[in-house]
Scaffold this motif. Structure first.
Motif, PDB file in Angstrom:
ATOM      1  N   ASN A  83       0.927  -1.128  -0.020  1.00  0.00           N
ATOM      2  CA  ASN A  83      -0.091  -0.019  -0.045  1.00  0.00           C
ATOM      3  C   ASN A  83       0.792   1.410   0.222  1.00  0.00           C
ATOM      4  O   ASN A  83       0.346   2.317  -0.483  1.00  0.00           O
ATOM      5  N   ALA A  84       2.130   1.099   0.564  1.00  0.00           N
ATOM      6  CA  ALA A  84       2.857   2.329   0.523  1.00  0.00           C
ATOM      7  C   ALA A  84       3.312   2.405  -0.909  1.00  0.00           C
ATOM      8  O   ALA A  84       3.390   3.777  -1.528  1.00  0.00           O
ATOM      9  N   ALA A  85       3.701   1.575  -1.517  1.00  0.00           N
ATOM     10  CA  ALA A  85       4.194   1.614  -3.226  1.00  0.00           C
ATOM     11  C   ALA A  85       3.163   2.304  -3.862  1.00  0.00           C
ATOM     12  O   ALA A  85       3.344   2.929  -4.635  1.00  0.00           O
ATOM     13  N   ARG A  86       1.654   1.617  -3.673  1.00  0.00           N
ATOM     14  CA  ARG A  86       0.552   2.278  -4.422  1.00  0.00           C
ATOM     15  C   ARG A  86       0.521   3.876  -4.157  1.00  0.00           C
ATOM     16  O   ARG A  86       0.170   4.424  -5.008  1.00  0.00           O
ATOM     17  N   LEU A  87       0.711   4.005  -2.796  1.00  0.00           N
ATOM     18  CA  LEU A  87       0.592   5.576  -2.527  1.00  0.00           C
ATOM     19  C   LEU A  87       1.629   6.279  -3.396  1.00  0.00           C
ATOM     20  O   LEU A  87       1.385   7.612  -3.718  1.00  0.00           O
ATOM     21  N   ASN A  88       2.720   6.000  -3.331  1.00  0.00           N
ATOM     22  CA  ASN A  88       3.922   6.569  -3.938  1.00  0.00           C
ATOM     23  C   ASN A  88       3.738   6.599  -5.450  1.00  0.00           C
ATOM     24  O   ASN A  88       4.291   7.635  -6.320  1.00  0.00           O
ATOM     25  N   GLN A  89       2.981   5.805  -6.183  1.00  0.00           N
ATOM     26  CA  GLN A  89       2.465   5.919  -7.447  1.00  0.00           C
ATOM     27  C   GLN A  89       1.595   7.252  -7.760  1.00  0.00           C
ATOM     28  O   GLN A  89       2.020   7.557  -8.916  1.00  0.00           O
ATOM     29  N   TYR A  90       1.112   7.451  -6.869  1.00  0.00           N
ATOM     30  CA  TYR A  90       0.133   8.780  -6.947  1.00  0.00           C
ATOM     31  C   TYR A  90       0.960  10.141  -6.271  1.00  0.00           C
ATOM     32  O   TYR A  90       0.219  10.953  -6.130  1.00  0.00           O
ATOM     33  N   GLY A  91       2.257  10.066  -5.961  1.00  0.00           N
ATOM     34  CA  GLY A  91       3.023  11.089  -5.628  1.00  0.00           C
ATOM     35  C   GLY A  91       3.383  11.363  -4.460  1.00  0.00           C
ATOM     36  O   GLY A  91       4.035  12.072  -3.924  1.00  0.00           O
ATOM     37  N   ALA A  92       2.998  10.336  -3.656  1.00  0.00           N
ATOM     38  CA  ALA A  92       3.322  10.571  -2.016  1.00  0.00           C
ATOM     39  C   ALA A  92       4.958   9.916  -1.724  1.00  0.00           C
ATOM     40  O   ALA A  92       5.300   9.136  -2.549  1.00  0.00           O
TER      41      ALA A  92
END
Length: 420
Positions: A83-92
C-alpha cells in the motif's frame, strides 16, 4: 466574619466556574480536529485515481509523507509495503509502519511516534479491524504513543484514510466477531462479541460500516446502532470512499455510493424479535454530499438538474425482491420505488432451512413519504435517493419447505423421497 466567608465562597464558585469553562473549551478543541477522514468500503482498486489522488492531496500533495499501517492484515509487513508503494505511484512519499502480527511491538517507540506525528497522513489497509485496535491500544485500554501521535496529526490537519478494516475503526464502535447479516438480526449484538470499541476518529455520534451494498450489511448496522444509541449511520460500498472534512461535510467519491441511516425518529417494540420502524434511508451516489451537522443533502453536479417528478414515474406496478440482502438489492429497490407509481416496496430476508432459527425471516418495507426525493444523472442514469422510510418486522417462514405442484403444496422432503 460573615462577609469574609461569603466573599470566599463567591470567589471559590467563580474559580470553579472558570475551571469548568476552560475544561469545556479544551474539550471542544480536542473534539474538533482540523483534519480529514477518507473512509473506504474495501476493495479499493489500484486504478481508482480519484480516491488515491485525494488521499495524497489531503496529506499535502506531491511528496506527502503518509504512514501506512498494514496491521489488520495477516501479513502486516507485506500489506504495509504494497500500500505504501501504491500511494507512492500517486505522488506520495509513504512509509510502512512496522506494527502488526509477527512484528516487534513498536507502538510505544518514541521515534516512530514522532515520524507519524510529523507526517501529513496515515493509511490503514484492510483485514481484521481487531488487529488494529490491539496493536494501537495497550492491554489496559490506554493509547500507545503511536495512537496519540495519530490523533495529534489528525487534530493538526492531517488525513486519516482506511479501507475495509481501516474503515471499521473510524467510529467509536465497530463490528468485531460479527456473524452473517441475517444471524445478526436474529440474535442481536453484544459488547465484546459482535461489537467492540473502535478508534473513534469520526466522533461518537456516527456509526460506520463497510463492504456495505455488495454484502447487504446495511441491515446489520441497525441492531448495533440501536444497542449503542447511534442516530446516524454511514455505510460505504467497495471501491468507494466517504471524504469527511473538518466542517463535517461528507462527500461520496468513487465507483458506487453510500447508505445513510437516520434513526432520529425511529422506534422499536421491545419483548420480541428484532423490529424497527421509521428509519430514514438515503442512498448517496458519487459526487453527493451530506452535512453531519446540519443534515443537508446535496446531489452531485451531474444530478442537480435531474430531480424526479413523482407525477411522471418510470416504473409501474408492485415492487418486490425476494432477497433484500443480496448484492445491491436494497439500492435497486430504492431506485425503482423513488421513480415509481407505487408508494411502497417490499423485500424479504430468509435463509436456508438448515440454519438456526430458519423459521424466522424479516420483511423490509420501503415507503415514499412527503420528504422523499430522488435525482437521476442524464450521463450515467445513476440515482440518488433521499429519505425513504424503512420499516423492518419479523415474519414466520414455514419449515420444512413445501413444493407447489398442481395447484397445491406438498412436503418438499417427502416429494424428493418419493421421486427417488
Amino acid at each position: 466574619m460573615f462577609y469574609r466567608v461569603f466573599r470566599d465562597a463567591v470567589l471559590l464558585i467563580a474559580l470553579l466556574a472558570s475551571a469548568q469553562s476552560h475544561a469545556a473549551q479544551v474539550q471542544a478543541q480536542v473534539a474538533a480536529p482540523k483534519g480529514t477522514l477518507v473512509i473506504i468500503g474495501g476493495g479499493l482498486r489500484g486504478d481508482n485515481a480519484a480516491v488515491w489522488s485525494r488521499i495524497v492531496q489531503l496529506a499535502g500533495g506531491e511528496g506527502a509523507r503518509i504512514a501506512v499501517f498494514g496491521a489488520a492484515s495477516y501479513n502486516a509487513a507485506k500489506a504495509g509495503d504494497v500500500n505504501a508503494a501504491r500511494l507512492n505511484q500517486y505522488g506520495a512519499k509513504a512509509f510502512a509502519v512496522p506494527i502488526g502480527r509477527g512484528l516487534p511491538d513498536t507502538a510505544d517507540d518514541p521515534e516512530l511516534a514522532d515520524a507519524i506525528r510529523k507526517a501529513g497522513g496515515a493509511y490503514f489497509a484492510g483485514g481484521d479491524q481487531a488487529r488494529i485496535t490491539r496493536a494501537l491500544r495497550r492491554p489496559d485500554g490506554s493509547n500507545t504513543k503511536v495512537l496519540d501521535a495519530l490523533w495529534e496529526m489528525y487534530r493538526r490537519g492531517g488525513v486519516i484514510a482506511g479501507t475495509s478494516a481501516g474503515a471499521a475503526i473510524m467510529s467509536s464502535t465497530m463490528f468485531y466477531r460479527a456473524d452473517t447479516v441475517l444471524s445478526t438480526l436474529r440474535q442481536g449484538v453484544e459488547e465484546g462479541n459482535e461489537i467492540a470499541p473502535g478508534l473513534g476518529f469520526i466522533g461518537d455520534d456516527v456509526f460506520v460500516d463497510q463492504h456495505l451494498l455488495i454484502r447487504g450489511r446495511f441491515a446489520r448496522m441497525l441492531p448495533a446502532m440501536l444497542k449503542k444509541g447511534y442516530k446516524l449511520g454511514l455505510g460505504i460500498d467497495e471501491n468507494t470512499a466517504m471524504v469527511v472534512g473538518a466542517d463535517r461535510e461528507v462527500e461520496v467519491l468513487g465507483y458506487r455510493g453510500a447508505l445513510l441511516l437516520d434513526m432520529t425518529e425511529a422506534s422499536t417494540q421491545d419483548g420480541g424479535e428484532f423490529n424497527v420502524s421509521n428509519v430514514k434511508l438515503s442512498y448517496l451516489d458519487n459526487g453527493d454530499r451530506f452535512n453531519l451537522a446540519s443534515g443537508a443533502i446535496t446531489p452531485g453536479r451531474d444530478k442537480a438538474d435531474g430531480k424526479l417528478n413523482p407525477s411522471r414515474p418510470y416504473y409501474k406496478g408492485p415492487l418486490f425482491t425476494a432477497d433484500i440482502l443480496a448484492n445491491s438489492a436494497v439500492t435497486d429497490l430504492m431506485a425503482r420505488l423513488i421513480d415509481s407509481d407505487q408508494l411502497d416496496a417490499i423485500g424479504v430476508a430468509m435463509s436456508s432451512p438448515f440454519d438456526k432459527k430458519s423459521d424466522l425471516g424479516f420483511e423490509f418495507r420501503l415507503s415514499r413519504v412527503q420528504e422523499s426525493v430522488g435525482y437521476q444523472s442524464p450521463l450515467t442514469d445513476a440515482y440518488s435517493i433521499y429519505k425513504l422510510r424503512l420499516d423492518i418486522r419479523p415474519i414466520a417462514v414455514r419449515q420444512p419447505m413445501y413444493q407447489y405442484r398442481n395447484g397445491s403444496s406438498q412436503d418438499y422432503n417427502a416429494a424428493q423421497s418419493n421421486a427417488r
